[in-house]
Design a protein around this motif. Structure first.
Motif, PDB file in Angstrom:
ATOM      1  N   ASN A   1      36.233  38.003  26.497  1.00 54.49           N
ATOM      2  CA  ASN A   1      37.479  38.559  27.004  1.00 54.49           C
ATOM      3  C   ASN A   1      37.916  37.851  28.285  1.00 54.49           C
ATOM      4  O   ASN A   1      37.667  38.340  29.387  1.00 54.49           O
ATOM      5  CB  ASN A   1      37.307  40.061  27.251  1.00 54.49           C
ATOM      6  N   PRO A   2      38.594  36.690  28.164  1.00 50.41           N
ATOM      7  CA  PRO A   2      39.003  35.956  29.366  1.00 50.41           C
ATOM      8  C   PRO A   2      39.980  36.734  30.243  1.00 50.41           C
ATOM      9  O   PRO A   2      40.011  36.547  31.455  1.00 50.41           O
ATOM     10  CB  PRO A   2      39.648  34.682  28.815  1.00 50.41           C
ATOM     11  N   ALA A   3      40.747  37.656  29.667  1.00 51.65           N
ATOM     12  CA  ALA A   3      41.699  38.438  30.456  1.00 51.65           C
ATOM     13  C   ALA A   3      40.987  39.374  31.434  1.00 51.65           C
ATOM     14  O   ALA A   3      41.542  39.746  32.462  1.00 51.65           O
ATOM     15  CB  ALA A   3      42.607  39.244  29.529  1.00 51.65           C
ATOM     16  N   GLN A   4      39.758  39.752  31.139  1.00 47.69           N
ATOM     17  CA  GLN A   4      38.993  40.671  31.981  1.00 47.69           C
ATOM     18  C   GLN A   4      38.208  39.928  33.070  1.00 47.69           C
ATOM     19  O   GLN A   4      37.702  40.543  33.999  1.00 47.69           O
ATOM     20  CB  GLN A   4      38.032  41.460  31.094  1.00 47.69           C
ATOM     21  N   LEU A   5      38.120  38.617  32.981  1.00 51.64           N
ATOM     22  CA  LEU A   5      37.256  37.843  33.867  1.00 51.64           C
ATOM     23  C   LEU A   5      37.649  37.958  35.339  1.00 51.64           C
ATOM     24  O   LEU A   5      36.778  38.077  36.199  1.00 51.64           O
ATOM     25  CB  LEU A   5      37.225  36.378  33.426  1.00 51.64           C
ATOM     26  N   SER A   6      38.937  37.942  35.645  1.00 54.83           N
ATOM     27  CA  SER A   6      39.333  38.032  37.057  1.00 54.83           C
ATOM     28  C   SER A   6      38.966  39.393  37.643  1.00 54.83           C
ATOM     29  O   SER A   6      38.522  39.472  38.784  1.00 54.83           O
ATOM     30  CB  SER A   6      40.827  37.738  37.224  1.00 54.83           C
ATOM     31  N   ALA A   7      39.126  40.461  36.866  1.00 50.85           N
ATOM     32  CA  ALA A   7      38.728  41.789  37.352  1.00 50.85           C
ATOM     33  C   ALA A   7      37.218  41.843  37.552  1.00 50.85           C
ATOM     34  O   ALA A   7      36.736  42.434  38.530  1.00 50.85           O
ATOM     35  CB  ALA A   7      39.176  42.869  36.366  1.00 50.85           C
TER      36      ALA A   7
ATOM     37  N   CYS B   1      35.313  39.358  38.372  1.00 50.92           N
ATOM     38  CA  CYS B   1      35.026  38.575  39.579  1.00 50.92           C
ATOM     39  C   CYS B   1      35.254  39.420  40.831  1.00 50.92           C
ATOM     40  O   CYS B   1      34.429  39.414  41.745  1.00 50.92           O
ATOM     41  CB  CYS B   1      35.898  37.323  39.611  1.00 50.92           C
ATOM     42  N   VAL B   2      36.341  40.163  40.867  1.00 48.23           N
ATOM     43  CA  VAL B   2      36.637  41.024  42.018  1.00 48.23           C
ATOM     44  C   VAL B   2      35.544  42.076  42.177  1.00 48.23           C
ATOM     45  O   VAL B   2      35.068  42.336  43.287  1.00 48.23           O
ATOM     46  CB  VAL B   2      38.035  41.674  41.870  1.00 48.23           C
ATOM     47  N   GLN B   3      35.111  42.682  41.059  1.00 50.97           N
ATOM     48  CA  GLN B   3      34.056  43.681  41.131  1.00 50.97           C
ATOM     49  C   GLN B   3      32.738  43.068  41.602  1.00 50.97           C
ATOM     50  O   GLN B   3      32.034  43.654  42.417  1.00 50.97           O
ATOM     51  CB  GLN B   3      33.867  44.358  39.770  1.00 50.97           C
TER      52      GLN B   3
ATOM     53  N   LEU C   1      34.984  31.968  37.336  1.00 57.07           N
ATOM     54  CA  LEU C   1      34.493  32.906  38.347  1.00 57.07           C
ATOM     55  C   LEU C   1      34.275  32.238  39.706  1.00 57.07           C
ATOM     56  O   LEU C   1      34.043  32.926  40.695  1.00 57.07           O
ATOM     57  CB  LEU C   1      33.160  33.528  37.911  1.00 57.07           C
ATOM     58  N   ARG C   2      34.323  30.904  39.716  1.00 59.24           N
ATOM     59  CA  ARG C   2      33.980  30.112  40.905  1.00 59.24           C
ATOM     60  C   ARG C   2      32.563  30.463  41.357  1.00 59.24           C
ATOM     61  O   ARG C   2      32.280  30.620  42.554  1.00 59.24           O
ATOM     62  CB  ARG C   2      35.010  30.305  42.010  1.00 59.24           C
TER      63      ARG C   2
END
Length: 152
Positions: free
Chosen positions: A64-70, A72-74, A111-112
């Motif tokens: 799920n690439p759309a969930q990856l930024s969320a 990362c923040v978590q 995710l850097r």
């Protein structure tokens, strides 16, 4: 940052379903390990459970690439928590059994992760798993038995 691999015989993996709320599980191998599983929807109260935490398993949905930024923040929020400064961290890239999963290189890049590892106080390892098929779970168990301090 290290990666876990290698397989052992753990038997059939349990049925899986998304975590809603919290689950408490004990695993007994060489020693008793208590796991508190907290679903992503519980993120606002995660800090209530940081006390006495020695190891952190952070599961990322590799399909799920759309969930990856969320995610990362978590993850950044967890790594910044003072109570988790000494915890060992294992980031699990789950659902590698699905045809649409991202490669570990893609996920680490998005995710850097190299930057995160360079600035984190925690020891961070990664593993690719399939909770549904059991792939990679023996490495996770070995990591837990060593409380993240020793790498297989």
């Amino acid at each position: 940052m290290s990666s876990l691999d290698g397989e052992g015989e753990l038997g059939d993996p349990p049925p899986t379903r998304p975590t809603v709320g919290t689950n408490l599980t004990d695993i007994v191998a060489q020693r008793k390990i208590t796991i508190r599983e907290l679903g992503g929807c519980m993120a606002p109260i995660w800090s209530s459970y940081y006390g006495n935490c020695q190891s952190l398993l952070f599961v990322v949905d590799a399909s799920n690439p759309a969930q990856l930024s969320a995610s990362c923040v978590q993850l950044l929020g967890l790594l910044a928590a003072e109570q988790l400064a000494g915890a060992s961290v294992l980031i699990l890239f789950n659902k590698i059994d699905l045809p649409c999963y991202m490669s570990i290189e893609e996920m680490k890049s998005l995710l850097r992760l190299p930057d995160i590892v360079a600035h984190a106080t925690q020891n961070i390892s990664t593993a690719e798993i399939s909770a549904r098929e059991g792939t990679g779970l023996s490495g996770v168990l070995r990591w837990l038995q060593g409380s993240g301090r020793t790498q297989p």
